[in-house]
Scaffold this active site. Structure first.
Site, PDB file in Angstrom:
ATOM      1  N   LYS A   1      19.607 -12.121   5.807  1.00 20.41           N
ATOM      2  CA  LYS A   1      18.271 -12.251   5.982  1.00 20.41           C
ATOM      3  C   LYS A   1      17.465 -13.402   5.395  1.00 20.41           C
ATOM      4  CE  LYS A   1      14.332  -8.945   6.051  1.00 20.41           C
ATOM      5  NZ  LYS A   1      13.918  -7.611   5.891  1.00 20.41           N
TER       6      LYS A   1
ATOM      7  N   HIS B   1       2.151  -2.707  -0.845  1.00 18.27           N
ATOM      8  CA  HIS B   1       2.945  -2.320  -1.736  1.00 18.27           C
ATOM      9  C   HIS B   1       2.485  -1.892  -3.012  1.00 18.27           C
ATOM     10  CE1 HIS B   1       5.474  -5.505   0.522  1.00 18.27           C
ATOM     11  NE2 HIS B   1       6.069  -4.468   0.962  1.00 18.27           N
TER      12      HIS B   1
ATOM     13  N   ARG C   1       2.864   2.850   7.548  1.00 20.75           N
ATOM     14  CA  ARG C   1       1.678   2.268   8.070  1.00 20.75           C
ATOM     15  C   ARG C   1       1.160   2.953   9.367  1.00 20.75           C
ATOM     16  NH1 ARG C   1       3.743  -3.333   6.643  1.00 20.75           N
ATOM     17  NH2 ARG C   1       5.313  -1.998   6.982  1.00 20.75           N
TER      18      ARG C   1
ATOM     19  N   SER D   1       4.000  -8.167   4.642  1.00 23.71           N
ATOM     20  CA  SER D   1       4.481  -9.375   4.085  1.00 23.71           C
ATOM     21  C   SER D   1       4.639 -10.415   5.351  1.00 23.71           C
ATOM     22  CB  SER D   1       5.771  -9.168   3.428  1.00 23.71           C
ATOM     23  OG  SER D   1       5.798  -8.234   2.737  1.00 23.71           O
TER      24      SER D   1
HETATM   25  P1  ADP Z   1       7.046  -5.223   4.904  1.00 20.51           P
HETATM   26  O1  ADP Z   1       7.954  -6.736   5.157  1.00 20.51           O
HETATM   27  O2  ADP Z   1       6.743  -4.473   6.292  1.00 20.51           O
HETATM   28  O3  ADP Z   1       5.772  -5.358   4.195  1.00 20.51           O
HETATM   29  P2  ADP Z   1       9.169  -4.197   2.822  1.00 20.51           P
HETATM   30  O4  ADP Z   1      10.586  -3.976   3.423  1.00 20.51           O
HETATM   31  O5  ADP Z   1       8.947  -5.114   1.840  1.00 20.51           O
HETATM   32  O6  ADP Z   1       8.141  -4.396   4.431  1.00 20.51           O
HETATM   33  O7  ADP Z   1       8.412  -2.687   2.705  1.00 20.51           O
HETATM   34  C1  ADP Z   1       8.870  -1.872   1.703  1.00 20.51           C
HETATM   35  C2  ADP Z   1       8.173  -0.288   2.041  1.00 20.51           C
HETATM   36  O8  ADP Z   1       6.711  -0.642   1.608  1.00 20.51           O
HETATM   37  C3  ADP Z   1       8.347   0.073   3.385  1.00 20.51           C
HETATM   38  O9  ADP Z   1       8.212   1.580   3.312  1.00 20.51           O
HETATM   39  C4  ADP Z   1       7.126  -0.303   4.021  1.00 20.51           C
HETATM   40  O10 ADP Z   1       6.571   0.740   5.114  1.00 20.51           O
HETATM   41  C5  ADP Z   1       6.118  -0.142   2.867  1.00 20.51           C
HETATM   42  N1  ADP Z   1       4.696  -0.705   3.041  1.00 20.51           N
HETATM   43  C6  ADP Z   1       4.874  -2.413   3.357  1.00 20.51           C
HETATM   44  N2  ADP Z   1       3.333  -2.853   3.541  1.00 20.51           N
HETATM   45  C7  ADP Z   1       2.886  -1.457   3.228  1.00 20.51           C
HETATM   46  C8  ADP Z   1       1.271  -1.014   3.415  1.00 20.51           C
HETATM   47  N3  ADP Z   1       0.486  -2.164   3.654  1.00 20.51           N
HETATM   48  N4  ADP Z   1       0.803   0.152   3.009  1.00 20.51           N
HETATM   49  C9  ADP Z   1       1.858   1.020   3.105  1.00 20.51           C
HETATM   50  N5  ADP Z   1       3.219   0.826   2.760  1.00 20.51           N
HETATM   51  C10 ADP Z   1       3.472  -0.510   2.994  1.00 20.51           C
END
Ligand code: ADP
Length: 168
Positions: free
Chosen positions: A42, A18, A91, A129
């Protein structure tokens, strides 16, 4: 203020993947509003206050990044904010289908708002996450995958978590 994007997610917790999207997004946008979507159905490991404060601490003192939360429709939130773009990270292929659906429904709901994707940095391809929580909960080290403050908070939740740096 110029070109503003909303970066929505659950950030439970924020990872280096992130953070990479936020940092690189700042090269494209004048300001990024990182916002946590509140979903009462959730179950999350961290409360929304904890998630906001971990993101704030990880970002540091940067007036170009705002961190908050929203409930209801994302496009309504974006419309009311100063932004006109949604920023998302991509990703693997597995992200693609979901992100594609989400971008299309958001476009259908409000055609004035565009979704912009940034490809993940190669180091964060596998980082999400869910995997971080699972590894930490089973006692594995997630050092290097999350900001220091998140590592500290995970250790409080999972005292058995291994502090060693994994060999990648
Ligand atoms: P997650 O639980 O999959 O980490 P979130 O809902 O917190 O997801 O993710 C928010 C946004 O950040 C989404 O667009 C997700 O694809 C993106 N994201 C999450 N992890 C990464 C990563 N490692 N690299 C790029 N984008 C990411």
């Amino acid at each position: 203020m110029g070109n503003v994007a909303v970066y929505p997610g659950s950030f439970d917790p924020v990872t280096n993947g992130h953070m990479d999207i936020i940092e690189r997004g700042l090269g494209v946008f004048d300001k990024i509003i990182v916002t946590i979507g509140l979903n009462p159905n959730k179950k999350t490991l961290f409360s929304v206050e904890e998630r906001i404060s971990m993101i704030r601490e990880s970002v540091g003192d940067n007036p170009r990044v705002e961190v908050n939360s929203f409930s209801g429709l994302l496009v309504d939130y974006v419309e009311k904010s100063e932004a006109h773009c949604i920023l998302r990270g991509l990703r693997a292929m597995s992200d693609f289908e979901y992100e594609f659906q989400l971008a299309l429904i958001n476009r259908r709901l409000n055609r004035k708002i565009e979704t912009v994707f940034l490809m993940t940095g190669a180091s964060w391809f596998y980082c999400n996450s869910g995997i971080v929580k699972e590894a930490a909960g089973l006692g594995g080290s997630v050092k290097g995958m999350v900001p220091d403050i998140v590592l500290k908070k995970l250790k409080e939740k999972f005292p058995d978590m291994n502090g060693k740096t994994p060999e990648i």
